[in-house]
Write a protein that holds these residues in place. Structure first.
Motif, PDB file in Angstrom:
ATOM      1  N   GLU A  91      38.716  48.117  35.744  1.00 23.36           N
ATOM      2  CA  GLU A  91      38.460  47.105  36.773  1.00 23.36           C
ATOM      3  C   GLU A  91      37.774  45.879  36.176  1.00 23.36           C
ATOM      4  N   TYR A  95      39.067  41.936  35.937  1.00 19.09           N
ATOM      5  CA  TYR A  95      38.232  40.800  36.326  1.00 19.09           C
ATOM      6  C   TYR A  95      38.197  39.744  35.222  1.00 19.09           C
ATOM      7  N   ASN A  99      39.548  36.029  35.579  1.00 16.23           N
ATOM      8  CA  ASN A  99      38.624  34.923  35.343  1.00 16.23           C
ATOM      9  C   ASN A  99      39.196  33.939  34.328  1.00 16.23           C
ATOM     10  N   TRP A 132      44.409  37.549  42.461  1.00 19.31           N
ATOM     11  CA  TRP A 132      43.667  38.734  42.879  1.00 19.31           C
ATOM     12  C   TRP A 132      44.385  40.006  42.432  1.00 19.31           C
ATOM     13  N   SER A 133      43.673  41.118  42.554  1.00 18.38           N
ATOM     14  CA  SER A 133      44.273  42.425  42.307  1.00 18.38           C
ATOM     15  C   SER A 133      45.003  42.822  43.577  1.00 18.38           C
TER      16      SER A 133
END
Length: 228
Positions: A91, A95, A99, A132-133
């Motif tokens: 995870e 991120y 980013n 986004w995921s």
């Protein structure tokens, strides 16, 4: 014989001499240690009386103890903790790449393009509308989840990506599963122009790379994407 002040210093007890003396005398009365020629020196008892007392109380449990049982318990705990660690590690990797796409990739397009294999000639990173995921639950179908979905506007490429931060190489089986999910996301989100890509810190098997080439999926194992 060991002086009392050395006992306090070596064990870093942080207690006053009176309290330490009181506790040492209790050990003496319990035949765990012996007192020297003065109140300031002590040593362990010369026989194994402490072991005898301990075994007298716990002998049955000792005899019935199976080392395999505790080993299995620790192995199960290790696997559980390893699984949780890998989950959070994955995870966090997602991120970091999100980013990067959000703040750096489109500003340093040539630099980041050079880190990825099998890109279309006209591909370039852009300032994406959203990143986004992605997860969705189509009616009467299995849940769909992809690690990264970066939606672009106009005629630019949207990104649908898989992220694996582990030692193991990315396999053909995983590539096929990802391709099926990515195609479904593209359909659900009405994306006309998309780039599918896979990041795998552990690299790729040769037959996986061949599959990625044949299906026009970009890939990278460059850990620059994981820099903060």
């Amino acid at each position: 014989m060991i002086p009392r002040d050395q006992i306090e210093k070596e064990l870093n007890l942080g207690m006053k001499n009176g309290e330490l003396e009181k506790r040492l005398k209790a050990f003496v009365k319990s035949d765990i240690i012996e007192q020297g020629t003065s109140d300031f020196r002590y040593q362990a008892v010369s026989d194994n009386i402490f072991e005898k007392v301990f075994r007298g109380v716990y002998q049955e449990e000792i005899d019935g103890f199976d080392p395999k049982e505790i080993r299995n318990e620790y192995q199960q705990l290790y696997r559980k903790l390893q699984g949780e660690f890998n989950k959070y590690k994955g995870e966090f990797s997602e991120y970091l790449i999100i980013n990067c796409l959000r703040h750096r990739a489109f500003k340093q397009n040539d630099f980041y393009v050079a880190l990825i294999n099998n890109l279309p000639d006209d591909f370039q990173f852009v300032d994406y509308e959203s990143i986004w995921s992605y997860s969705a639950s189509p009616v009467h179908k299995k849940d769909i989840q992809v690690d990264i979905f970066a939606k672009a506007g106009g005629d630019d490429y949207s990104l649908i990506g898989e992220v694996k931060n582990r030692k193991a190489k990315f396999s053909v089986k995983e590539a096929k599963i990802f391709l099926a999910k990515a195609l479904k996301v593209q359909q659900l989100e009405n994306v006309s122009k998309a780039l599918f890509f896979v990041f795998s810190a552990g690299g790729f098997f040769q037959n996986t790379i061949q599959f990625l080439k044949e299906n026009k999926i970009a890939w990278s194992d460059d850990k620059t994407f994981l820099e903060v």
